[in-house]
Structures are given as structure tokens and as C-alpha cells.
Design a protein around this motif. Structure first.
Motif, mmCIF file in Angstrom:
data_model
loop_
_atom_site.group_PDB
_atom_site.id
_atom_site.type_symbol
_atom_site.label_atom_id
_atom_site.label_comp_id
_atom_site.label_asym_id
_atom_site.label_seq_id
_atom_site.Cartn_x
_atom_site.Cartn_y
_atom_site.Cartn_z
ATOM 1 N N GLY A 148 3.845 -15.877 5.775
ATOM 2 C CA GLY A 148 4.241 -15.632 7.108
ATOM 3 C C GLY A 148 3.231 -15.175 7.977
ATOM 4 O O GLY A 148 2.114 -15.556 8.163
ATOM 5 N N GLU A 149 3.372 -13.748 8.197
ATOM 6 C CA GLU A 149 2.384 -12.655 9.146
ATOM 7 C C GLU A 149 1.628 -11.748 8.181
ATOM 8 O O GLU A 149 0.821 -11.013 8.883
ATOM 9 N N LYS A 150 1.860 -11.832 6.709
ATOM 10 C CA LYS A 150 1.219 -10.873 6.018
ATOM 11 C C LYS A 150 0.217 -11.546 4.808
ATOM 12 O O LYS A 150 0.692 -12.483 4.326
ATOM 13 N N PRO A 151 -0.823 -10.940 4.568
ATOM 14 C CA PRO A 151 -1.589 -11.377 3.331
ATOM 15 C C PRO A 151 -0.701 -11.201 1.993
ATOM 16 O O PRO A 151 0.107 -10.146 1.955
ATOM 17 N N ILE A 152 -0.842 -12.039 1.062
ATOM 18 C CA ILE A 152 -0.128 -11.930 -0.426
ATOM 19 C C ILE A 152 -0.153 -10.619 -0.536
ATOM 20 O O ILE A 152 0.975 -9.937 -1.387
ATOM 21 N N LEU A 153 -1.388 -9.973 -0.599
ATOM 22 C CA LEU A 153 -1.561 -8.530 -1.497
ATOM 23 C C LEU A 153 -0.849 -7.565 -0.766
ATOM 24 O O LEU A 153 -0.617 -6.565 -1.217
ATOM 25 N N GLU A 154 -0.697 -7.577 0.696
ATOM 26 C CA GLU A 154 0.079 -6.713 1.489
ATOM 27 C C GLU A 154 1.376 -6.816 1.181
ATOM 28 O O GLU A 154 2.162 -5.630 0.880
ATOM 29 N N LEU A 155 2.172 -7.841 0.715
ATOM 30 C CA LEU A 155 3.446 -8.157 0.597
ATOM 31 C C LEU A 155 3.704 -7.419 -0.892
ATOM 32 O O LEU A 155 4.789 -6.884 -1.237
ATOM 33 N N ILE A 156 2.864 -7.931 -1.892
ATOM 34 C CA ILE A 156 2.945 -6.946 -3.183
ATOM 35 C C ILE A 156 3.008 -5.537 -2.974
ATOM 36 O O ILE A 156 3.666 -4.879 -3.487
ATOM 37 N N LEU A 157 2.041 -4.968 -2.288
ATOM 38 C CA LEU A 157 1.871 -3.505 -1.982
ATOM 39 C C LEU A 157 3.216 -2.902 -1.546
ATOM 40 O O LEU A 157 3.537 -2.076 -2.117
ATOM 41 N N GLU A 158 3.465 -3.661 -0.461
ATOM 42 C CA GLU A 158 4.602 -3.125 0.088
ATOM 43 C C GLU A 158 6.166 -3.300 -0.721
ATOM 44 O O GLU A 158 6.955 -2.429 -0.524
ATOM 45 N N SER A 159 6.106 -4.220 -1.749
ATOM 46 C CA SER A 159 7.242 -4.142 -2.496
ATOM 47 C C SER A 159 7.108 -2.839 -3.528
ATOM 48 O O SER A 159 8.201 -2.454 -3.974
ATOM 49 N N PHE A 160 5.982 -2.745 -3.778
ATOM 50 C CA PHE A 160 5.794 -1.354 -4.795
ATOM 51 C C PHE A 160 6.232 -0.048 -4.210
ATOM 52 O O PHE A 160 6.639 0.740 -4.527
ATOM 53 N N VAL A 161 5.462 -0.208 -2.956
ATOM 54 C CA VAL A 161 5.742 0.923 -1.991
ATOM 55 C C VAL A 161 7.027 1.221 -1.838
ATOM 56 O O VAL A 161 7.794 2.360 -1.865
ATOM 57 N N ALA A 162 8.024 0.208 -1.417
ATOM 58 C CA ALA A 162 9.553 0.441 -1.285
ATOM 59 C C ALA A 162 10.155 0.882 -2.407
ATOM 60 O O ALA A 162 11.295 1.404 -2.425
ATOM 61 N N SER A 163 9.649 0.550 -3.810
ATOM 62 C CA SER A 163 10.441 1.153 -4.819
ATOM 63 C C SER A 163 9.895 2.519 -5.257
ATOM 64 O O SER A 163 10.360 3.014 -6.216
ATOM 65 N N GLY A 164 8.893 3.154 -4.308
ATOM 66 C CA GLY A 164 8.674 4.711 -4.588
ATOM 67 C C GLY A 164 7.081 4.653 -5.219
ATOM 68 O O GLY A 164 6.925 5.771 -5.546
ATOM 69 N N PHE A 165 6.440 3.616 -5.438
ATOM 70 C CA PHE A 165 5.070 3.814 -6.022
ATOM 71 C C PHE A 165 4.198 4.361 -5.047
ATOM 72 O O PHE A 165 4.266 3.981 -3.766
ATOM 73 N N HIS A 166 3.081 5.042 -5.248
ATOM 74 C CA HIS A 166 2.071 5.765 -4.417
ATOM 75 C C HIS A 166 0.891 5.489 -4.811
ATOM 76 O O HIS A 166 -0.220 5.961 -4.232
ATOM 77 N N ARG A 167 0.429 5.343 -6.255
ATOM 78 C CA ARG A 167 -0.925 5.292 -6.655
ATOM 79 C C ARG A 167 -1.092 4.135 -7.069
ATOM 80 O O ARG A 167 -0.530 3.395 -7.729
ATOM 81 N N PHE A 168 -2.318 3.283 -6.345
ATOM 82 C CA PHE A 168 -2.739 2.088 -6.755
ATOM 83 C C PHE A 168 -4.053 2.032 -6.663
ATOM 84 O O PHE A 168 -4.939 2.722 -6.219
ATOM 85 N N PHE A 169 -4.417 1.145 -7.814
ATOM 86 C CA PHE A 169 -6.001 0.792 -8.055
ATOM 87 C C PHE A 169 -6.035 -0.818 -7.711
ATOM 88 O O PHE A 169 -4.841 -1.498 -8.252
ATOM 89 N N ILE A 170 -6.808 -1.290 -7.036
ATOM 90 C CA ILE A 170 -7.056 -2.562 -6.671
ATOM 91 C C ILE A 170 -8.477 -3.036 -7.263
ATOM 92 O O ILE A 170 -9.719 -2.325 -6.963
ATOM 93 N N SER A 171 -8.735 -4.160 -8.195
ATOM 94 C CA SER A 171 -9.759 -4.692 -8.672
ATOM 95 C C SER A 171 -10.097 -6.080 -7.755
ATOM 96 O O SER A 171 -9.656 -6.856 -7.468
ATOM 97 N N THR A 172 -11.559 -5.917 -7.468
ATOM 98 C CA THR A 172 -12.098 -6.941 -6.674
ATOM 99 C C THR A 172 -13.508 -7.551 -7.264
ATOM 100 O O THR A 172 -13.914 -6.947 -8.107
ATOM 101 N N HIS A 173 -13.451 -8.683 -6.815
ATOM 102 C CA HIS A 173 -14.934 -9.347 -7.135
ATOM 103 C C HIS A 173 -15.143 -10.272 -6.013
ATOM 104 O O HIS A 173 -16.390 -10.171 -5.378
ATOM 105 N N TYR A 174 -14.253 -11.318 -5.665
ATOM 106 C CA TYR A 174 -14.798 -12.405 -4.777
ATOM 107 C C TYR A 174 -14.391 -11.992 -3.285
ATOM 108 O O TYR A 174 -13.247 -11.498 -2.985
ATOM 109 N N LEU A 175 -15.499 -11.793 -2.371
ATOM 110 C CA LEU A 175 -15.251 -11.361 -1.027
ATOM 111 C C LEU A 175 -14.521 -10.021 -1.071
ATOM 112 O O LEU A 175 -13.564 -10.038 -0.386
ATOM 113 N N PRO A 176 -15.076 -8.932 -1.692
ATOM 114 C CA PRO A 176 -14.311 -7.536 -1.932
ATOM 115 C C PRO A 176 -14.329 -6.858 -0.662
ATOM 116 O O PRO A 176 -13.206 -6.232 -0.363
ATOM 117 N N ASP A 177 -15.109 -6.993 0.428
ATOM 118 C CA ASP A 177 -15.060 -6.154 1.548
ATOM 119 C C ASP A 177 -13.865 -6.567 2.453
ATOM 120 O O ASP A 177 -13.419 -5.796 3.052
#
Length: 350
Positions: A148-177
Motif C-alpha cells: 500500500g502506502e507504507k513500508p512493511i516494517l512500519e505496518l509491523i511497528l504500528e500493529s505493535f504500537v496499537a497493542s500498547g508496546f512502546h520499547r523497540f529494538f531493530i536489527s539491521t545489516h543490509y542498507l541500514p541507513d
């Protein structure tokens, strides 16, 4: 969900008794069910008032004054979908039923709006190359591909935020910037985001060794960054808390139909034949709850996949539980999966 068992009545219950249940239950609703727990109707304050204004006898069975076609939610609906229906229809309560119409819960608007913040950390794995989605991933990390209009990772993040989560860690490697620049510190979503970077790919479990050990004070919800699901994360955490183990693995039922007739034999003799049987298996759904102890056991820069980490834990005698995912779930790993996501996901979360 609120404790709804105290507001159950049978269809033959008198209106007078139903009113007493309504007052005592303090949920402003009575749920009328049959012996199989199938929802037959509901009785609210408004229904009672209308019955009294019509001078209905208090000895009348509740079945004669109840709403016999109440609006309901399905057990697989997300919190956001239930809340949307309740707000749109101006409902204070919404019974929850399974596919057979049997009552499995009751959501209240007050309860949905006052759910507590969840302090468990969420660890999203976003370092993969996405080789099966090339050429789309030549210049874009797979979790940043848009559905749609959002990155997959943003959709995932928003689903957790909607459930009440607020502490996130994200692991990166490929094109991390690209990931860091887009999500930043999480302020745009009102959450905290920290990053760990894999200089070399560490497998699906190795990035746990890069997390700050001092901050791993609660079980960690861990998820691949290329999944789309309407999984109820609160139910997952509740299950993990109620079934002590070093980890809970989410699983998905997978069916495979053998394209031929399968022969059962003993020695040289045929004992039976099954035409194109369907085999059912549980597969790894790429979502876990990991205890702080198990996460801390992964050494910094240690390469290990999650299945191996869990197998090693079980070999030591530790318990690993599984949580079946019946909700929408899609691993966006191949080009046809990516197209399915475009076609399906918006409908599943609406």
C-alpha cells in the motif's frame, strides 16, 4: 476482555432475574446463551427501559425482550477493528463469538480504551538481503518495501504500537541507513526505538547477542521484519506467562496435498491406498517470545539461527512452548507473496 461469565443467562430466565444480573454484573449488558454457549441475544439498559415502558411483565422470559440479532465481533478480529466497529456503531459493549456463533468473550469500549501500556521489549529483525525479491531489493531493504502506502516494517511497528508496546529494538545489516533514517528514535510513533547492527549476518537468533543485556528485564517479543499478521500479541504474551518456558514459538498450520495415490504396504503386500492425501504440519511462523535468560545466553557476535538456539535449549532440558497462529499471516519472502500482500493485507486489517 472483562470477565463476562457473570452476565450469562439462559433464554428462559425471567426478565426480573435478568435485570438483577444486569445490575450485579456492572457491565451494562446481559448475554443470553443456550446450553452449547451459542449467543442467542443480548439485554442492555436500553432494552430493559423499552420493555418497562411497554409494561412488560417482569416474569416474562428474557428471550421475549432481548435483542435477538446483536452486533458481534469475531474472535480473530484485531483490537483496532473491534474498536472501529464499536465507535462507528456507538456501542459500549461487543460480544465476541467464534466461527460457530459460540460466545468466547466480551469487549467493552471502556476496557479497550484503558488497556495498559506493555513494557515488554519488541525486537524486529530487519537485516536480511531479500534476495528472492530482487530486483526490488537491489536498492531497498526488504522490510522497507511498501505494501500500500507504507513500508512493511512500519505496518509491523504500528500493529505493535496499537497493542500498547512502546520499547523497540531493530536489527539491521543490509542498507541500514534507510531504516534508521526513516524510523529514527521512534518519536513520530510515540515510542522508543534503538538499533543493533550486524557487521556480518548472524542468523535469525544471533542478533540477540547484540542487545543491551541490562535492558532485557522482561520476555522479548521477537519477529522477522518481513511478516504481515493480525496476531493478537497480548494473547501471545499472556500464553507465554501462563506456560513457563524459556521461549514460545508461534507456529502456523501448513497443508500439503500429495499429488499421487499413496500406497500402504507390508513387505510385498499392499495393505491399503489413499488417493492424494493431505498432510498437515506446524511450521515456524517467525514470531517468538524469548525469556531474558535465553537472550542473555547468546554471546556477542555469535552466529546462530533461532531453531538451533531453541533446539540447544531443549537439549539442556529447558521447555519451549508453541502458540498456533490462526489469524492472518503472510511471509513476504517471494515475489508472489509480495503481490498477495498488496491484494490482501489492507482488507484483513480494515
Amino acid at each position: 476482555m472483562k470477565d463476562w461469565h457473570s452476565v450469562l443467562v439462559s433464554p428462559n430466565t425471567s426478565l426480573n432475574e435478568a435485570i438483577a444480573t444486569l445490575d450485579k454484573g456492572a457491565l451494562r449488558i446481559v448475554l443470553v446463551v443456550d446450553k452449547q454457549n451459542k449467543l442467542l441475544g443480548t439485554l442492555t439498559d436500553g432494552d430493559v427501559r423499552r420493555a418497562l415502558m411497554a409494561k412488560a411483565s417482569l416474569d416474562k422470559p428474557v428471550a421475549e425482550v432481548m435483542c435477538d440479532q446483536p452486533q458481534v465481533a469475531r474472535s480473530e478480529w484485531t483490537r483496532d477493528r473491534i474498536l472501529s466497529v464499536m465507535e462507528r456503531s456507538e456501542l459500549l459493549q461487543l460480544p465476541v463469538v467464534d466461527e460457530n456463533g459460540c460466545l468466547v468473550g466480551l469487549e467493552t469500549l471502556h476496557g479497550l480504551l484503558e488497556r495498559n501500556t506493555i513494557n515488554n521489549p519488541v525486537f524486529l529483525m530487519a537485516g536480511g538481503f531479500g534476495t528472492r525479491l530482487r530486483p526490488l531489493t537491489y536498492e531497498c531493504p526488504k522490510p522497507m518495501l511498501k505494501v500500500g502506502e507504507k513500508p512493511i516494517l512500519e505496518l509491523i511497528l504500528e500493529s505493535f504500537v496499537a497493542s500498547g508496546f512502546h520499547r523497540f529494538f531493530i536489527s539491521t545489516h543490509y542498507l541500514p541507513d534507510q531504516i534508521r533514517d526513516y524510523f529514527g528514535d521512534g518519536q513520530r510513533w510515540g515510542v522508543s526505538i534503538q538499533y543493533v547492527h550486524e557487521d556480518e549476518p548472524l542468523g535469525t537468533g544471533g542478533a540477540l547477542g547484540l542487545l543491551p543485556k541490562s535492558e532485557l528485564d522482561l520476555p522479548i517479543v521477537m519477529m522477522n521484519g518481513d511478516l504481515l499478521t493480525t496476531l493478537d500479541y497480548r494473547s501471545l504474551l499472556d500464553f507465554h506467562d501462563q506456560n513457563p518456558s524459556v521461549a514460545t514459538m508461534c507456529v502456523r498450520e501448513f497443508e500439503y496435498q500429495v499429488p499421487y495415490g499413496v500406497v500402504q504396504c507390508k513387505g510385498d503386500f499392499v495393505e491399503g491406498m489413499t488417493e492424494k492425501p493431505i498432510q498437515k504440519y506446524f511450521i515456524n511462523a517467525g514470531i517468538y517470545v524469548v525469556s531474558p535468560e535465553l537472550a542473555a545466553s547468546v554471546k556477542e557476535h555469535q552466529r546462530v539461527d533461532m531453531p538451533t538456539l531453541l533446539e540447544n535449549a531443549m537439549a539442556r532440558g529447558d521447555k519451549v512452548t508453541m502458540f498456533p497462529v490462526h489469524e492472518y499471516w503472510l511471509d513476504v519472502g517471494r515475489m508472489n507473496d509480495f503481490q498477495r500482500a498488496q491484494d490482501e493485507y489492507a482488507g484483513e486489517v480494515s
